[in-house]
Design an enzyme around this catalytic site. Structure first.
Site, short mmCIF file in Angstrom:
data_model
loop_
_atom_site.label_atom_id
_atom_site.label_comp_id
_atom_site.label_asym_id
_atom_site.label_seq_id
_atom_site.Cartn_x
_atom_site.Cartn_y
_atom_site.Cartn_z
N ASP A 1 -8.44 -6.92 -4.57
CA ASP A 1 -8.06 -5.58 -4.10
C ASP A 1 -8.58 -4.54 -5.08
OD1 ASP A 1 -6.83 -3.25 -3.31
OD2 ASP A 1 -4.83 -4.11 -3.12
N HIS B 1 -7.86 -5.47 -0.27
CA HIS B 1 -6.56 -4.81 -0.11
C HIS B 1 -5.82 -5.33 1.12
CE1 HIS B 1 -3.55 -1.73 -0.46
NE2 HIS B 1 -3.87 -1.18 0.68
N ASP B 2 -6.56 -5.63 2.18
CA ASP B 2 -5.97 -6.13 3.42
C ASP B 2 -5.20 -7.44 3.26
OD1 ASP B 2 -6.19 -4.39 5.49
OD2 ASP B 2 -7.90 -5.35 6.47
N ARG C 1 -11.71 6.27 9.81
CA ARG C 1 -11.17 4.91 9.83
C ARG C 1 -12.20 3.91 9.29
NH1 ARG C 1 -6.83 1.69 9.40
NH2 ARG C 1 -6.91 -0.09 10.80
N SER D 1 0.84 -1.19 0.00
CA SER D 1 0.00 0.00 0.00
C SER D 1 0.88 1.25 0.00
CB SER D 1 -0.93 -0.06 1.22
OG SER D 1 -1.98 0.85 1.08
#
Lengths: 212, 389
Positions: B327, B360-361, B227, B157
């Protein structure tokens, strides 16, 4: 013949086929192997000839295997990715048993000889006598150990004969530095000086080309 | 409510450089503190150093218990003894980015441009930093440690953006580069998501014009919403469906906390609220603004006349680009664009897209194929670098 096997470009008897290709490549050179699979050839060229050998492969599982083996392989394919390399980036560009499966074989060859000084190309010969006989005798698409997929599921969309390939080289002004015909497991066949015989009896062909 | 200067009390390993640091925006920091952690042992040749670059809300505690949260390191599955980035073999360095809030100079640091004693905190007046500034800060630390060439620089990232910046600016100092789940520029969509988060922070009644510490508060609600919004972008629809589906749980009694129907709320709501509220305990709102801005401004090709390949012309660095199928924040096509730019620069590049439904994680989670790729690529590079096995 294994009907259950997943569709892939072509059945590969890698070791003998690749050994013949490796013989054509000078030590210490820059090599790009298109359709490198799990990277057996580039691994061999790095270990035995200290080549800077890299690969492109379309099957992501093979790419993962190759990179996890420490080999420089990227996901991509012959039709779309060669255009991104600069002129003369490699001494050799290898396309093993894949030419008949690409969308634009003539363009792929042009790209290979743009980004590389020399091209090493191998392909299954559609002029082999058994294929001719099967088509003549049964009137149906031939099925052999080399051409082992039905017409409706074969990835081999651009089959050609050894004679066809010689013609294309003339048309595109490529110099054939050497060539040979091999049997289906990649053993050298004895008709190398006679293209017409090779076209009849060779199951695979291997060419080393350069720009004129 | 947390004390806003809670993390200041923690002593982080750091170096303070007395020299001036001119930022890309033209502002000058009179001095700069770089907080970092190391794992493993630097060999006699100083040739086994691996720099791990953290993402937006990460920090230098990559492979150990976090001093604030008490949780394990954020990349423990990847960095550690016998892990893909093997600390028995490599000397691993992880640096808190410039602008961060875990010990490196950032909005929470004391101003150095005023002669007031005690110096006030920078807060929103902290100058904007770029990914390039972050990397130059890291370079100072690497020079300070006496390391001429990093064996590898790895990051996902925003960490991947730093990897690309390292490889472009210091090609001779980077033997191998592994940018993961990243892009050479931040897309309009990604900037848009960041802006939603920033606006949520600004809208918090405790924001106090960015000087929330003066009223003894933190903009907890706004930072939590930022967040939550960002967290959605880190996941995939499949992952959310797999983890929560449409399952319900009992809602809090307080009607200002959640909208409930028959006393229920969705599990996914509860999960996001937890992600938001736990985040505000460890992260500074002004740092969040500074770092999201740095990501937004990142466009490596722009510095090279719009040609990303020019950033890597003549590079000897070996690259391994990794993306993940699900992602959508940093989709595979952006990694492929980097790989193709490297092709144009005739660089040595491996490029793999790992199948995963984790979004994405995925780069932070247990993805065995990704870990095999990392370990194998590093091993292959070690052979080429002549690093002793």
């Amino acid at each position: 013949m294994n009907q259950q096997a997943p569709i892939q470009y072509v059945a590969k008897n890698m070791r003998l086929d690749l050994a013949l290709i490796a013989e054509m490549i000078a030590p210490g050179t820059r090599v790009l192997d298109i359709g490198c699979g799990d990277g057996m050839l580039i691994d061999h060229l790095f270990r035995t000839k200290q080549c800077d050998a890299r690969g492109i492969e379309i099957d992501m599982a093979e790419v993962t295997r190759a990179v996890a083996h420490g080999l420089p392989v990227m996901h991509g394919d012959a039709d779309d990715d060669l255009q991104h390399y600069p002129d003369g980036a490699f001494d050799y560009v290898v396309l093993s048993r894949t030419l008949q499966a690409v969308e634009r074989p003539r363009e792929v060859l042009r790209q290979m000889l743009r980004i590389g000084t020399r091209a090493v190309v191998s392909f299954p010969n559609f002029g082999h006598w058994l294929l001719r006989w099967q088509l003549l005798r049964h009137g149906r698409m031939p099925m052999t150990p080399t051409w082992d997929r039905h017409w409706y599921e074969t990835p081999n969309i651009h089959p050609c004969t050894i004679q066809d390939f010689f013609d294309l080289c003339v048309q595109e002004h490529y110099v054939v530095e050497s060539w040979l015909a091999v049997d289906d497991v990649g053993r050298r066949a004895p008709w190398r000086r006679f293209p017409r015989l090779a076209n009849l009896f060779g199951e695979q062909a291997l060419f080393l080309l350069r720009r004129a | 409510m947390d004390s806003p200067d809670q993390t200041v009390e923690i002593e982080h390993t750091h170096v303070t450089f007395p020299e001036e640091m001119t930022l890309e925006c033209g502002a000058v920091l009179r001095g700069m503190t770089v907080a970092y952690r190391t794992y493993g042992t630097l060999n006699a040749e100083r040739s086994n150093a691996v720099l791990v670059c953290h993402a937006l809300t990460g920090d230098q505690y990559v492979a150990e218990r976090h001093p604030l949260t008490g949780k394990g390191g954020w990349w423990e599955t990847v960095v550690g003894p016998g892990r893909p980035v093997d600390t028995d073999r490599f000397f691993v360095i992880c640096v808190n980015v410039l602008g961060g809030c875990m010990g490196s100079t950032g909005p929470r640091s004391a101003r150095d441009d005023v002669d007031i004693d005690p110096a006030p905190v920078w807060g929103t007046d902290f100058p904007p930093v770029t990914i390039g500034d972050m990397v130059r800060a890291q370079k100072r630390l690497i020079d300070h440690l006496g390391i001429a060439r990093l064996f590898a620089v790895i990051g996902g990232s925003m960490g991947g953006m730093q990897v690309l910046e390292w490889a472009a600016k210091y090609p001779d100092a980077v033997f191998a580069a592994i940018p993961v789940a990243t892009a050479a520029y931040h897309s309009a969509q990604n900037i848009a998501f960041h802006e939603v988060g920033r606006q949520a922070i600004f809208a918090d009644p405790d924001w106090n014009g960015g000087r929330y510490w003066q009223i003894g508060k933190i903009p907890a609600r706004g930072l939590a919403v930022a967040r939550m919004c960002a967290h959605i972008t880190y996941l995939s629809e499949q992952a959310l469906t797999r983890k929560f589906g449409r399952r319900l749980q009992t809602a809090p009694k307080d009607p200002t906390e959640a909208i409930s129907l028959f006393g229920d709320m969705f599990e996914v709501e509860s999960y996001l609220r937890h992600q938001g509220s736990s985040f505000v305990h460890r992260f500074d709102a002004n740092s969040y603004l500074t770092i999201t801005r740095a990501m937004d401004y990142f466009d490596l090709a722009a510095e090279y006349g719009g040609d990303l390949a020019a950033a890597f012309r003549g590079t000897g660095t070996r690259f391994c680009i990794v993306s993940f199928t699900s992602d959508w924040l940093f989709p595979t096509r952006e990694s492929r664009a980097i790989a193709r730019a490297l092709n144009r620069a005739a660089a040595n590049v491996s490029f793999v897209e790992v199948p995963s439904d984790k979004g994405h994680d995925a780069f932070l989670l247990d993805e065995p194929a990704f870990h095999r790729i990392l370990a194998g690529f590093l091993q292959g590079c070690a052979v080429h670098a002549g690093l002793p096995g």
